[in-house]
Design a protein around this motif. Structure first.
Motif, mmCIF file in Angstrom:
data_model
loop_
_atom_site.group_PDB
_atom_site.id
_atom_site.type_symbol
_atom_site.label_atom_id
_atom_site.label_comp_id
_atom_site.label_asym_id
_atom_site.label_seq_id
_atom_site.Cartn_x
_atom_site.Cartn_y
_atom_site.Cartn_z
ATOM 1 N N ALA A 26 0.832 -1.206 0.000
ATOM 2 C CA ALA A 26 0.000 0.000 0.000
ATOM 3 C C ALA A 26 0.865 1.254 0.000
ATOM 4 C CB ALA A 26 -0.927 -0.006 1.216
ATOM 5 N N TYR A 27 1.949 1.233 0.780
ATOM 6 C CA TYR A 27 2.862 2.375 0.807
ATOM 7 C C TYR A 27 3.465 2.599 -0.577
ATOM 8 C CZ TYR A 27 3.024 1.541 5.934
ATOM 9 O OH TYR A 27 2.734 1.351 7.255
ATOM 10 N N ALA A 28 3.872 1.482 -1.201
ATOM 11 C CA ALA A 28 4.538 1.558 -2.497
ATOM 12 C C ALA A 28 3.624 2.148 -3.564
ATOM 13 C CB ALA A 28 5.016 0.169 -2.915
ATOM 14 N N LYS A 29 2.382 1.697 -3.577
ATOM 15 C CA LYS A 29 1.437 2.202 -4.578
ATOM 16 C C LYS A 29 1.241 3.699 -4.421
ATOM 17 C CE LYS A 29 -3.194 1.446 -6.460
ATOM 18 N NZ LYS A 29 -4.453 0.657 -6.343
ATOM 19 N N GLN A 30 1.060 4.134 -3.182
ATOM 20 C CA GLN A 30 0.901 5.569 -2.936
ATOM 21 C C GLN A 30 2.149 6.340 -3.373
ATOM 22 O OE1 GLN A 30 -0.150 6.274 1.177
ATOM 23 N NE2 GLN A 30 -1.654 4.615 1.151
ATOM 24 N N SER A 31 3.311 5.803 -3.040
ATOM 25 C CA SER A 31 4.568 6.479 -3.375
ATOM 26 C C SER A 31 4.716 6.653 -4.880
ATOM 27 C CB SER A 31 5.740 5.683 -2.804
ATOM 28 O OG SER A 31 6.958 6.354 -3.029
ATOM 29 N N HIS A 32 4.348 5.622 -5.645
ATOM 30 C CA HIS A 32 4.505 5.714 -7.096
ATOM 31 C C HIS A 32 3.478 6.674 -7.706
ATOM 32 C CE1 HIS A 32 5.994 4.550 -11.000
ATOM 33 N NE2 HIS A 32 4.742 4.380 -11.402
ATOM 34 N N VAL A 33 2.241 6.599 -7.249
ATOM 35 C CA VAL A 33 1.234 7.554 -7.732
ATOM 36 C C VAL A 33 1.693 8.984 -7.441
ATOM 37 C CG1 VAL A 33 -1.106 8.437 -7.308
ATOM 38 C CG2 VAL A 33 -0.732 5.986 -7.618
ATOM 39 N N GLY A 34 2.194 9.201 -6.239
ATOM 40 C CA GLY A 34 2.668 10.527 -5.861
ATOM 41 C C GLY A 34 3.844 10.986 -6.698
ATOM 42 N N GLY B 123 2.084 8.013 15.929
ATOM 43 C CA GLY B 123 2.193 9.072 14.944
ATOM 44 C C GLY B 123 1.167 8.890 13.851
ATOM 45 N N GLY B 124 1.290 9.681 12.798
ATOM 46 C CA GLY B 124 0.380 9.570 11.672
ATOM 47 C C GLY B 124 0.604 8.284 10.903
ATOM 48 N N ASN B 125 -0.332 7.994 9.991
ATOM 49 C CA ASN B 125 -0.224 6.761 9.219
ATOM 50 C C ASN B 125 -1.111 6.887 7.993
ATOM 51 O OD1 ASN B 125 0.309 4.005 8.518
ATOM 52 N ND2 ASN B 125 0.499 3.518 10.695
ATOM 53 N N ILE B 126 -1.155 5.820 7.198
ATOM 54 C CA ILE B 126 -2.049 5.829 6.045
ATOM 55 C C ILE B 126 -3.498 5.753 6.534
ATOM 56 C CG2 ILE B 126 -0.306 4.811 4.535
ATOM 57 C CD1 ILE B 126 -1.814 2.148 4.738
ATOM 58 N N THR C 168 2.278 13.925 12.943
ATOM 59 C CA THR C 168 2.218 13.271 11.648
ATOM 60 C C THR C 168 3.049 14.001 10.616
ATOM 61 O OG1 THR C 168 0.710 12.333 9.987
ATOM 62 C CG2 THR C 168 0.147 14.522 10.849
ATOM 63 N N TYR C 169 3.431 13.240 9.608
ATOM 64 C CA TYR C 169 4.176 13.741 8.450
ATOM 65 C C TYR C 169 3.241 14.486 7.501
ATOM 66 C CZ TYR C 169 6.583 13.062 3.899
ATOM 67 O OH TYR C 169 7.144 13.222 2.657
ATOM 68 N N TYR C 170 2.010 13.929 7.329
ATOM 69 C CA TYR C 170 1.068 14.526 6.380
ATOM 70 C C TYR C 170 -0.337 14.004 6.647
ATOM 71 C CZ TYR C 170 -1.262 15.508 1.880
ATOM 72 O OH TYR C 170 -2.127 15.935 0.905
ATOM 73 N N TYR C 171 -1.295 14.900 6.518
ATOM 74 C CA TYR C 171 -2.711 14.532 6.409
ATOM 75 C C TYR C 171 -3.325 15.556 5.458
ATOM 76 C CZ TYR C 171 -7.581 13.533 7.473
ATOM 77 O OH TYR C 171 -8.916 13.200 7.351
ATOM 78 N N HIS C 172 -4.110 15.097 4.519
ATOM 79 C CA HIS C 172 -4.479 15.932 3.374
ATOM 80 C C HIS C 172 -5.182 17.233 3.738
ATOM 81 C CE1 HIS C 172 -7.964 13.249 4.057
ATOM 82 N NE2 HIS C 172 -8.687 14.294 3.687
ATOM 83 N N ASP C 173 -5.892 17.277 4.883
ATOM 84 C CA ASP C 173 -6.621 18.490 5.257
ATOM 85 C C ASP C 173 -5.762 19.519 5.986
ATOM 86 O OD1 ASP C 173 -9.079 18.105 4.154
ATOM 87 O OD2 ASP C 173 -10.046 17.339 5.975
ATOM 88 N N ILE C 174 -4.538 19.160 6.357
ATOM 89 C CA ILE C 174 -3.757 20.058 7.214
ATOM 90 C C ILE C 174 -2.987 21.135 6.439
ATOM 91 C CG2 ILE C 174 -1.831 20.156 8.843
ATOM 92 C CD1 ILE C 174 -2.838 17.593 10.110
ATOM 93 N N PRO C 175 -2.120 20.803 5.478
ATOM 94 C CA PRO C 175 -1.329 21.867 4.834
ATOM 95 C C PRO C 175 -2.216 22.765 3.955
ATOM 96 C CG PRO C 175 -0.337 19.696 4.481
ATOM 97 C CD PRO C 175 -1.724 19.477 4.990
#
Length: 396
Positions: free
Chosen positions: A42-50, A258-261, A278-285
């Motif tokens: 799951a991490y890999a798929k997200q990383s490649h899409v990104g 911490g944060g996660n998928i 967390t490193y990232y959550y879509h609503d924060i930045p």
């Protein structure tokens, strides 16, 4: 004879121009060497899409920079360190890529670092986290857009480091987990909280009864008004839900992480009020890059971008910005361009630190809110920890 010589010279000049044009048109080859199959799929798929969305965004949709196309070659490490080494050598040697991006696993990354040094080509690490990647195992060909263990640790220590808190840790027994706890222990030592116990479990642990009992026993002996288990876990089998099933609240123990998928944060719905970072959550930045990512990802995939999608996009943007500054793609020119380079990402500004090539970046202190209409616990922003708010150690 003069006519023949003149004709030959003119022909050579034309051929030279044509050759130069052909050379200029050759694509930049980028290898994405990552664990497409295995527990981090799951991490890999997200990383490649990104990554692909980052290249698209940074090139204005053309997938072209400096008049040259960008060609991405995918290679699957299967999360095997030896295979990761082999595939990276293949990318540098046989495919003659300009640079490589990846991998997902810290263990694989540590195996790959010497290959970058051997071939004298850049490896942009995303999203492997262990401090040692830009620390004790680092070499000058290694850059990282992903956060490191210290960034995770310092931001979580801010969230959990209040006076009177006793913290025990549960982590996976490999580089990611051990580096993460070591950094957290160091960071927590600068707060008014105390670390009282460390528990490490194999990556494939399914039954957490025994580790949990050791954690409960250690915290039971601690004289603190607030007792917390901080979980550092990657991939499948995240133990938060299983720890919650053992009723830690009946022992006066809280859970934190911490944060996660998004899929993993479904377990956070049982933990309203839980704090972490967390490193990232879509609503924060709040910035134009993240606005584009959220809108485009939602339109294309009917879901918001996830944890590692943002990281992959940051790597893609970094690649394009580096190539703009070093059009030849030559390694030494890329290194010179990337050291100290600032670039905008979905998280905001990142900056490659010259000393260790770690991308300095914001982290986000959160508190979990539960909304019945949302399938996961929502990390609501408490405080953005910006680059200058965190003293990230240089460990190389």
């Amino acid at each position: 004879m003069r006519r023949h010589i003149g004709f030959a010279a003119a022909t050579a000049a034309v051929l030279g121009l044509l050759g130069g044009t052909a050379l200029a048109a050759e694509p930049y080859k980028i290898a994405h060497v990552y664990g497409k199959t295995g527990p981090f799929e799951a991490y890999a798929k997200q990383s490649h899409v990104g990554l692909m969305m980052g290249l698209e965004y940074a090139t204005g949709g053309s997938m072209e920079v400096n008049g040259r196309k960008i060609e991405v070659i995918e290679k699957d490490t299967q999360l095997k360190p030896d295979l990761g080494k082999t595939l990276l050598a293949e990318a540098y040697g046989d495919d003659n890529v300009t640079l490589a991006v990846g991998p997902v696993s810290s263990g694989v990354a540590l195996a790959m670092l010497p290959v970058a040094q051997e071939y004298e080509k850049v490896l942009l690490v995303e999203p492997a986290v262990a401090d040692s990647i830009t620390g004790s195992a680092w070499n000058r060909y290694v850059f990282r857009t992903g956060r490191n263990s210290s960034q995770d640790a310092i931001s979580n220590a801010v969230a959990l480091g209040q006076a009177g808190n006793c913290v025990a840790t549960l982590a996976q027994d490999y580089a990611f987990g051990r580096d993460g706890v070591a950094a957290f222990k160091e960071a927590l030592g600068k707060t008014k909280a105390k670390l009282v116990f460390e528990e490490y479990a194999p990556q494939d642990t399914a039954d957490f009864t025994a580790p949990a009992q050791r954690l409960f026993d250690a915290l039971g002996k601690a004289d603190c008004p607030r007792k917390i288990i901080w979980v550092v876990w990657a991939g499948k089998g995240n133990p938060l839900g299983k720890l919650k099933a053992l009723s830690p609240e009946s022992r006066g123990v809280e859970l934190a992480s911490g944060g996660n998928i998004l899929a993993a944060m479904a377990a956070y719905k049982e933990l309203p009020g839980m704090e972490g970072a967390t490193y990232y959550y879509h609503d924060i930045p709040k910035n134009p890059v993240n606005d584009w990512l959220v809108a485009e990802h939602t339109k294309r995939f009917d879901s918001p971008p996830d944890f590692f999608t943002a990281g992959g996009m940051s790597a893609g943007i970094a690649v394009v910005e580096a190539l703009k500054k070093a059009p030849s793609g030559e390694t030494e020119k890329l290194i010179a361009a990337m050291e100290g380079m600032e670039f905008m990402t979905p998280k905001g500004t990142m900056r490659f630190r010259k000393e260790d090539h770690q991308a300095l970046q914001s982290m986000f202190h959160f508190k979990i809110k539960v909304d019945p209409a949302v399938a996961w616990g929502i990390p609501e922003l408490v405080r953005e920890l910006k680059i200058d708010d965190m003293d990230i150690p240089i460990r190389n």
